[in-house]
Design a protein around this motif. Structure first.
Motif, mmCIF file in Angstrom:
data_model
loop_
_atom_site.group_PDB
_atom_site.id
_atom_site.type_symbol
_atom_site.label_atom_id
_atom_site.label_comp_id
_atom_site.label_asym_id
_atom_site.label_seq_id
_atom_site.Cartn_x
_atom_site.Cartn_y
_atom_site.Cartn_z
ATOM 1 N N ASP A 29 -9.636 7.225 12.175
ATOM 2 C CA ASP A 29 -8.606 7.731 13.081
ATOM 3 C C ASP A 29 -7.506 6.718 13.378
ATOM 4 O OD1 ASP A 29 -9.875 10.189 13.271
ATOM 5 O OD2 ASP A 29 -11.191 9.485 14.897
ATOM 6 N N ALA A 30 -7.608 5.532 12.806
ATOM 7 C CA ALA A 30 -6.563 4.529 13.018
ATOM 8 C C ALA A 30 -5.301 4.920 12.239
ATOM 9 C CB ALA A 30 -7.055 3.164 12.555
ATOM 10 N N TYR A 31 -4.154 4.431 12.726
ATOM 11 C CA TYR A 31 -2.907 4.575 11.977
ATOM 12 C C TYR A 31 -2.676 3.288 11.189
ATOM 13 C CZ TYR A 31 -1.908 8.952 14.233
ATOM 14 O OH TYR A 31 -1.988 10.259 14.631
ATOM 15 N N PRO A 32 -1.993 3.380 10.063
ATOM 16 C CA PRO A 32 -1.794 2.184 9.240
ATOM 17 C C PRO A 32 -1.293 0.972 10.030
ATOM 18 C CG PRO A 32 -1.102 4.109 8.007
ATOM 19 C CD PRO A 32 -1.476 4.598 9.387
ATOM 20 N N SER A 33 -0.379 1.197 10.990
ATOM 21 C CA SER A 33 0.187 0.060 11.727
ATOM 22 C C SER A 33 -0.852 -0.640 12.597
ATOM 23 C CB SER A 33 1.347 0.539 12.605
ATOM 24 O OG SER A 33 0.865 1.471 13.562
ATOM 25 N N GLN A 34 -1.981 0.022 12.819
ATOM 26 C CA GLN A 34 -3.033 -0.605 13.642
ATOM 27 C C GLN A 34 -3.994 -1.432 12.802
ATOM 28 O OE1 GLN A 34 -4.284 3.240 15.226
ATOM 29 N NE2 GLN A 34 -3.495 2.684 17.247
ATOM 30 N N LEU A 45 -7.678 8.683 7.661
ATOM 31 C CA LEU A 45 -8.302 9.849 7.034
ATOM 32 C C LEU A 45 -7.242 10.799 6.462
ATOM 33 C CD1 LEU A 45 -11.292 10.903 6.702
ATOM 34 C CD2 LEU A 45 -10.650 12.610 8.412
ATOM 35 N N GLY A 46 -6.170 10.994 7.239
ATOM 36 C CA GLY A 46 -5.081 11.860 6.770
ATOM 37 C C GLY A 46 -4.501 11.361 5.458
ATOM 38 N N ASN A 47 -4.350 10.042 5.339
ATOM 39 C CA ASN A 47 -3.841 9.464 4.097
ATOM 40 C C ASN A 47 -4.774 9.751 2.922
ATOM 41 O OD1 ASN A 47 -1.336 7.487 3.975
ATOM 42 N ND2 ASN A 47 -2.146 7.405 6.062
ATOM 43 N N LEU A 48 -6.077 9.728 3.196
ATOM 44 C CA LEU A 48 -7.037 9.896 2.101
ATOM 45 C C LEU A 48 -7.209 11.347 1.659
ATOM 46 C CD1 LEU A 48 -7.677 6.917 2.619
ATOM 47 C CD2 LEU A 48 -10.078 7.462 2.246
ATOM 48 N N VAL A 49 -7.062 12.290 2.602
ATOM 49 C CA VAL A 49 -7.314 13.690 2.227
ATOM 50 C C VAL A 49 -6.053 14.400 1.728
ATOM 51 C CG1 VAL A 49 -9.279 13.895 3.796
ATOM 52 C CG2 VAL A 49 -7.011 14.645 4.555
ATOM 53 N N GLU A 50 -4.896 13.807 2.014
ATOM 54 C CA GLU A 50 -3.626 14.443 1.635
ATOM 55 C C GLU A 50 -3.592 14.879 0.157
ATOM 56 O OE1 GLU A 50 -0.433 14.878 3.057
ATOM 57 O OE2 GLU A 50 0.601 15.229 1.169
ATOM 58 N N GLY A 51 -3.816 13.935 -0.747
ATOM 59 C CA GLY A 51 -3.727 14.260 -2.176
ATOM 60 C C GLY A 51 -4.786 15.261 -2.616
ATOM 61 N N PRO A 52 -6.066 14.985 -2.317
ATOM 62 C CA PRO A 52 -7.109 15.925 -2.741
ATOM 63 C C PRO A 52 -6.881 17.351 -2.222
ATOM 64 C CG PRO A 52 -8.096 13.842 -2.114
ATOM 65 C CD PRO A 52 -6.623 13.740 -1.789
ATOM 66 N N VAL A 53 -6.425 17.496 -0.970
ATOM 67 C CA VAL A 53 -6.264 18.839 -0.401
ATOM 68 C C VAL A 53 -4.960 19.481 -0.871
ATOM 69 C CG1 VAL A 53 -5.965 20.150 1.746
ATOM 70 C CG2 VAL A 53 -7.704 18.343 1.608
ATOM 71 N N GLN A 54 -3.846 18.743 -0.742
ATOM 72 C CA GLN A 54 -2.538 19.345 -1.048
ATOM 73 C C GLN A 54 -2.300 19.479 -2.543
ATOM 74 O OE1 GLN A 54 -0.728 20.607 1.347
ATOM 75 N NE2 GLN A 54 -2.063 19.790 2.954
ATOM 76 N N VAL A 55 -2.711 18.475 -3.290
ATOM 77 C CA VAL A 55 -2.384 18.467 -4.721
ATOM 78 C C VAL A 55 -3.508 19.075 -5.552
ATOM 79 C CG1 VAL A 55 -1.694 17.021 -6.679
ATOM 80 C CG2 VAL A 55 -0.974 16.405 -4.361
ATOM 81 N N GLN A 56 -4.749 18.728 -5.197
ATOM 82 C CA GLN A 56 -5.863 19.167 -6.030
ATOM 83 C C GLN A 56 -6.566 20.403 -5.465
ATOM 84 O OE1 GLN A 56 -8.170 15.512 -6.318
ATOM 85 N NE2 GLN A 56 -7.006 14.851 -8.125
ATOM 86 N N GLY A 57 -6.165 20.838 -4.261
ATOM 87 C CA GLY A 57 -6.717 22.065 -3.702
ATOM 88 C C GLY A 57 -8.174 21.954 -3.271
ATOM 89 N N HIS A 61 0.768 -1.246 0.000
ATOM 90 C CA HIS A 61 0.000 0.000 0.000
ATOM 91 C C HIS A 61 0.799 1.296 0.000
ATOM 92 C CE1 HIS A 61 1.344 0.204 4.004
ATOM 93 N NE2 HIS A 61 1.114 -1.095 4.069
ATOM 94 N N GLU A 62 1.971 1.318 0.641
ATOM 95 C CA GLU A 62 2.755 2.549 0.727
ATOM 96 C C GLU A 62 1.955 3.707 1.320
ATOM 97 O OE1 GLU A 62 4.757 3.317 -2.986
ATOM 98 O OE2 GLU A 62 5.335 1.223 -3.186
ATOM 99 N N LEU A 63 1.253 3.435 2.415
ATOM 100 C CA LEU A 63 0.543 4.512 3.121
ATOM 101 C C LEU A 63 1.558 5.331 3.925
ATOM 102 C CD1 LEU A 63 -2.463 2.430 4.500
ATOM 103 C CD2 LEU A 63 -2.427 3.905 2.473
ATOM 104 N N PHE A 64 1.194 6.574 4.225
ATOM 105 C CA PHE A 64 2.039 7.377 5.106
ATOM 106 C C PHE A 64 1.857 6.845 6.533
ATOM 107 C CE2 PHE A 64 0.674 10.522 1.819
ATOM 108 C CZ PHE A 64 1.897 10.623 1.180
ATOM 109 N N PRO A 65 2.922 6.335 7.172
ATOM 110 C CA PRO A 65 2.763 5.673 8.473
ATOM 111 C C PRO A 65 2.386 6.632 9.602
ATOM 112 C CG PRO A 65 5.088 5.783 7.859
ATOM 113 C CD PRO A 65 4.308 6.283 6.679
ATOM 114 N N HIS A 66 2.762 7.892 9.465
ATOM 115 C CA HIS A 66 2.515 8.830 10.571
ATOM 116 C C HIS A 66 1.236 9.629 10.390
ATOM 117 C CE1 HIS A 66 6.298 7.579 12.018
ATOM 118 N NE2 HIS A 66 6.943 8.034 10.958
#
Ligand SMILES: Nc1ncnc2c1ncn2[C@@H]1O[C@H](COP(=O)(O)OP(=O)(O)OP(=O)(O)O)[C@@H](O)[C@H]1O
Ligand SMILES: [Mg+2]
Length: 256
Positions: free
Chosen positions: A144-149, A108-120, A99-104
């Motif tokens: 609210d879970a982290y990938p490692s969970q 939800l943070g993983n899902l909104v990162e691209g739409p907000v940062q890249v697509q505005g 998956h290469e998710l952002f571990p930290h």
């Protein structure tokens, strides 16, 4: 199929050193259909998939997704060429073997990162869409879970939701289940099956031949840098015409 092609590739060539990995590959994916790419290890499946979004830059050939088209044979050098590749890349969402998710970041943070940062996109709207996507992949309430969970299968489903969050026209999946423990494969395949039935346009590289026969509209068998055979999924899997396809399927469906 009466729908028009959403993705078209033609004459793709890619050489690594003196290893000709893609030797003139064409692909045609009608909107709303799923194409499965099958073939032996090292046959160029990943290279082909990565070429479709210019993560790998072919030496020659064209890829069009919707009205975005790149002719790799005459790609301008420098910034202009990179921009052309980025425009093409923005048309598709990629799901990798792992998956290469952002571990930290949370789910939800993983899902909104691209739409907000890249697509505005507006953060609240992105979060609302992300929650709907999590529900779609069976992970409602886990934002609210982290990938490692999460289990490997859950992480991979987040990876799929993350690709969808970017609202791609085409979803490209490279062996989305091959890094998973066997008991986790089914839940991820079920999500891919669900997306296919909802009319997503997808190209999936897979070793799950039965899954390809059941879920894909078209199966493409690649070997030695060529498309050896393509056709309606069940026809190719159950009644392959080409001797190389027959040998490959015999080996993977009836090993030993
Ligand atoms: N970045 C690279 N540099 C050099 N050679 C590469 C590179 N990427 C792929 N290759 C070579 O290209 C060939 C095809 O690789 P590719 O990963 O596309 O095959 P594949 O069909 O996806 O295999 P698998 O089923 O094992 O994933 C292999 O011989 C591989 O070693
Ligand atoms: Mg591969």
């Amino acid at each position: 199929m009466t729908t028009s092609s959403l993705l078209q590739a033609s004459g793709l060539r890619k050489t690594f050193g003196d290893n000709v990995v893609l030797d003139g590959v064409d692909l045609d994916v009608p909107e709303g259909t799923t194409t499965a790419i099958i073939g032996p290890s090292g046959s160029g499946k990943t290279t082909l998939l990565r070429s479709l979004n210019a993560l790998t830059v072919p030496d020659a050939g064209t890829v069009s997704i919707g009205d975005v088209s790149v002719d790799f044979g005459s790609l301008p050098r420098g910034k202009e060429g990179r921009r052309a590749c980025e425009r093409l890349r923005a048309q598709s969402g990629m799901v990798f073997q792992s998956h290469e998710l952002f571990p930290h970041r949370t789910v939800l943070g993983n899902l909104v990162e691209g739409p907000v940062q890249v697509q505005g996109e507006d953060p609240d709207e992105a979060a609302a869409r992300a929650r709907a996507l999590l529900e779609q992949v069976g992970l409602a309430g886990r934002e609210d879970a982290y990938p490692s969970q999460l289990s490997g299968g859950q992480q991979q489903r987040v990876g799929i939701a993350r690709a969808l969050a970017l609202r791609p026209r085409v979803v490209l999946l490279d062996e989305p289940t091959s890094a998973l423990d066997p008991e986790l494969v089914g839940e991820v395949l079920a999500v891919v099956r669900d997306l296919a039935s909802q009319g997503w346009t997808m190209v999936v590289v897979t070793h799950e031949i039965r899954f390809a026969a059941d879920v894909a509209d078209t199966v493409v068998f690649v070997d030695g840098g060529h498309v050896v055979e393509r056709g309606p999924a069940r026809d190719v899997v159950d009644a392959p015409q080409h001797e190389r396809t027959q040998r490959f399927l015999e080996r993977v469906l009836h090993p030993g």
